[in-house]
Design a protein around this motif. Structure first.
Motif, mmCIF file in Angstrom:
data_model
loop_
_atom_site.group_PDB
_atom_site.id
_atom_site.type_symbol
_atom_site.label_atom_id
_atom_site.label_comp_id
_atom_site.label_asym_id
_atom_site.label_seq_id
_atom_site.Cartn_x
_atom_site.Cartn_y
_atom_site.Cartn_z
ATOM 1 N N ASP A 79 42.115 56.057 39.530
ATOM 2 C CA ASP A 79 43.516 55.802 39.188
ATOM 3 C C ASP A 79 44.076 56.801 38.183
ATOM 4 O OD1 ASP A 79 43.565 53.615 40.873
ATOM 5 O OD2 ASP A 79 42.925 52.215 39.297
ATOM 6 N N MET A 80 43.285 57.775 37.779
ATOM 7 C CA MET A 80 43.721 58.764 36.793
ATOM 8 C C MET A 80 44.431 59.935 37.467
ATOM 9 S SD MET A 80 40.631 59.287 34.054
ATOM 10 C CE MET A 80 40.085 58.002 32.950
ATOM 11 N N ARG A 81 45.408 60.516 36.753
ATOM 12 C CA ARG A 81 45.955 61.795 37.177
ATOM 13 C C ARG A 81 44.841 62.832 37.084
ATOM 14 N NH1 ARG A 81 50.633 62.918 33.073
ATOM 15 N NH2 ARG A 81 48.959 62.165 31.711
ATOM 16 N N PHE A 82 44.958 63.895 37.881
ATOM 17 C CA PHE A 82 43.866 64.859 37.904
ATOM 18 C C PHE A 82 43.660 65.507 36.537
ATOM 19 C CE2 PHE A 82 41.369 68.552 39.000
ATOM 20 C CZ PHE A 82 40.492 68.021 39.947
ATOM 21 N N ARG A 83 44.753 65.792 35.822
ATOM 22 C CA ARG A 83 44.603 66.408 34.499
ATOM 23 C C ARG A 83 43.874 65.470 33.549
ATOM 24 N NH1 ARG A 83 46.010 64.686 30.051
ATOM 25 N NH2 ARG A 83 47.153 66.489 29.246
ATOM 26 N N ASP A 84 44.035 64.160 33.742
ATOM 27 C CA ASP A 84 43.329 63.201 32.903
ATOM 28 C C ASP A 84 41.848 63.125 33.277
ATOM 29 O OD1 ASP A 84 45.630 62.556 31.490
ATOM 30 O OD2 ASP A 84 46.199 60.976 32.888
ATOM 31 N N ARG A 85 41.534 63.374 34.530
ATOM 32 C CA ARG A 85 40.129 63.422 34.930
ATOM 33 C C ARG A 85 39.428 64.604 34.279
ATOM 34 N NH1 ARG A 85 40.628 62.373 41.495
ATOM 35 N NH2 ARG A 85 42.062 60.585 41.339
ATOM 36 N N VAL A 86 40.117 65.724 34.227
ATOM 37 C CA VAL A 86 39.553 66.903 33.568
ATOM 38 C C VAL A 86 39.338 66.620 32.089
ATOM 39 C CG1 VAL A 86 39.933 69.319 32.964
ATOM 40 C CG2 VAL A 86 40.575 68.496 35.233
ATOM 41 N N ALA A 87 40.329 66.026 31.451
ATOM 42 C CA ALA A 87 40.219 65.684 30.030
ATOM 43 C C ALA A 87 39.065 64.720 29.796
ATOM 44 C CB ALA A 87 41.524 65.082 29.527
ATOM 45 N N ALA A 88 38.906 63.754 30.687
ATOM 46 C CA ALA A 88 37.810 62.787 30.556
ATOM 47 C C ALA A 88 36.460 63.487 30.664
ATOM 48 C CB ALA A 88 37.929 61.703 31.630
ATOM 49 N N PHE A 175 44.061 67.084 20.546
ATOM 50 C CA PHE A 175 44.037 68.542 20.699
ATOM 51 C C PHE A 175 43.721 68.908 22.145
ATOM 52 C CE2 PHE A 175 41.635 72.521 20.843
ATOM 53 C CZ PHE A 175 42.444 73.380 20.127
ATOM 54 N N LEU A 176 42.743 68.243 22.731
ATOM 55 C CA LEU A 176 42.358 68.491 24.116
ATOM 56 C C LEU A 176 43.537 68.229 25.059
ATOM 57 C CD1 LEU A 176 40.331 68.961 26.419
ATOM 58 C CD2 LEU A 176 39.594 66.571 26.137
ATOM 59 N N ASP A 177 44.239 67.128 24.846
ATOM 60 C CA ASP A 177 45.390 66.814 25.695
ATOM 61 C C ASP A 177 46.459 67.898 25.601
ATOM 62 O OD1 ASP A 177 44.411 64.489 26.799
ATOM 63 O OD2 ASP A 177 45.250 63.196 25.235
ATOM 64 N N ARG A 178 46.680 68.424 24.410
ATOM 65 C CA ARG A 178 47.691 69.479 24.250
ATOM 66 C C ARG A 178 47.280 70.748 24.980
ATOM 67 N NH1 ARG A 178 47.581 67.500 18.908
ATOM 68 N NH2 ARG A 178 46.412 69.323 18.148
ATOM 69 N N ARG A 179 45.998 71.079 24.915
ATOM 70 C CA ARG A 179 45.535 72.295 25.600
ATOM 71 C C ARG A 179 45.678 72.156 27.113
ATOM 72 N NH1 ARG A 179 45.756 72.849 21.169
ATOM 73 N NH2 ARG A 179 47.750 73.577 21.981
ATOM 74 N N ILE A 180 45.369 70.991 27.642
ATOM 75 C CA ILE A 180 45.497 70.780 29.080
ATOM 76 C C ILE A 180 46.967 70.768 29.479
ATOM 77 C CG2 ILE A 180 45.108 69.138 30.953
ATOM 78 C CD1 ILE A 180 42.455 68.457 29.722
ATOM 79 N N ASP A 181 47.830 70.213 28.631
ATOM 80 C CA ASP A 181 49.271 70.251 28.906
ATOM 81 C C ASP A 181 49.758 71.697 28.968
ATOM 82 O OD1 ASP A 181 49.588 67.535 29.125
ATOM 83 O OD2 ASP A 181 50.184 67.245 27.031
ATOM 84 N N ASP A 182 49.231 72.554 28.098
ATOM 85 C CA ASP A 182 49.598 73.971 28.125
ATOM 86 C C ASP A 182 49.227 74.602 29.462
ATOM 87 O OD1 ASP A 182 50.534 73.783 25.536
ATOM 88 O OD2 ASP A 182 48.723 74.618 24.617
ATOM 89 N N ILE A 183 48.029 74.271 29.958
ATOM 90 C CA ILE A 183 47.582 74.806 31.241
ATOM 91 C C ILE A 183 48.480 74.306 32.369
ATOM 92 C CG2 ILE A 183 45.699 74.865 32.910
ATOM 93 C CD1 ILE A 183 45.248 76.527 30.385
ATOM 94 N N LYS A 188 52.931 75.087 36.507
ATOM 95 C CA LYS A 188 54.313 74.851 36.947
ATOM 96 C C LYS A 188 55.067 76.170 37.081
ATOM 97 C CE LYS A 188 54.834 70.207 34.966
ATOM 98 N NZ LYS A 188 55.557 69.374 33.962
ATOM 99 N N ILE A 189 54.814 77.107 36.161
ATOM 100 C CA ILE A 189 55.465 78.414 36.235
ATOM 101 C C ILE A 189 55.011 79.154 37.486
ATOM 102 C CG2 ILE A 189 55.630 80.676 35.139
ATOM 103 C CD1 ILE A 189 55.447 79.235 32.435
#
Length: 231
Positions: A79-88, A175-183, A188-189
């Motif tokens: 049920d996680m977004r893929f970016r959340d799976r990476v963070a996990a 901190f980890l969440d911010r780095r993944i948000d940057d990626i 998106k770009i």
């Protein structure tokens, strides 16, 4: 410890070393003491760890990767977004560490120029293991970029985590969440460029060239961060 121990010699040496790493680092002193306390013959120890403490430190890192993969296999990430799976996965990897000082000493060892390639391969191996565990099927240049960006995120997060004294390492996870948000912003770009007709035409040549880069075949990966191959 005797030869009747249920642990294999490699794990016996590693377990014994953990009592010394905090004081002597991943050094020859630590290695010699661990071999002696684990009651492993020196010849056997050298066959298991040809470069002594360096290979022992790398084995410690791989054991952490194995613990992370075992936890990932048991976790329900559906049920996680893929970016959340990476963070996990990154969080699981750090939570697999039972001795932060051992990691700190490892970063010092692999910061040395002579061992920097070993450290880079270890981090790449962690990123590769995460992507494989999460079902990555990329077979082109994205195979490399995914692992390169995750290696950078993981490295930065480890350095932050080493100095983090917040309760439950909450500052590290933020901190980890911010780095993944940057990626994700970068992705998106990239998507915006590909969806823009003018920019897409301008990128035809570079995209064709990048399309010739293929992910390495699995049997070629061992010990290497990847290879360039045409299929």
């Amino acid at each position: 410890m005797t030869d009747e121990s249920p642990l294999p010699p490699k794990d016996r040496i590693l377990d014994a070393a953990m009592m010394h790493v905090a004081f002597d680092g991943w050094s020859q002193t630590t290695f010699d003491a661990a071999v002696n306390e684990a009651d492993v013959d020196n010849t056997v120890a050298r066959s298991l760890f040809p470069r002594g403490p360096v290979d022992l430190a790398l084995y410690y890192h791989r054991k952490g990767d194995e613990a992370m993969l075992a936890r990932l296999a048991e976790a329900d990430l559906a049920d996680m977004r893929f970016r959340d799976r990476v963070a996990a996965a990154v969080r699981f990897r750090l939570e697999a560490v039972d001795d932060k000082e051992a990691v700190r000493r490892g970063t010092t060892l692999f910061a040395l120029p002579v061992y920097a390639p070993d450290g880079a391969r270890a981090i790449w191996g962690t990123a590769d293991a995460i992507w494989d565990a999460l079902g990555d099927t990329s077979d082109d240049v994205n195979w490399y970029t995914k692992r390169a960006t995750l290696s950078a995120v993981y490295s930065a997060t480890v350095l932050f985590w080493l100095g983090d004294q917040s309760e439950g390492h909450e500052a590290t996870w933020a901190f980890l969440d911010r780095r993944i948000d940057d990626i994700m912003q970068i992705e998106k770009i990239k998507a915006g460029v590909n969806n823009n007709p003018v920019l897409s035409r301008l990128m035809t040549g570079p995209n064709w060239l990048l399309g010739q880069i293929k992910a390495p075949q699995k049997f070629k990966r061992q010990g290497l961060p990847g290879s360039w191959s045409r299929r």
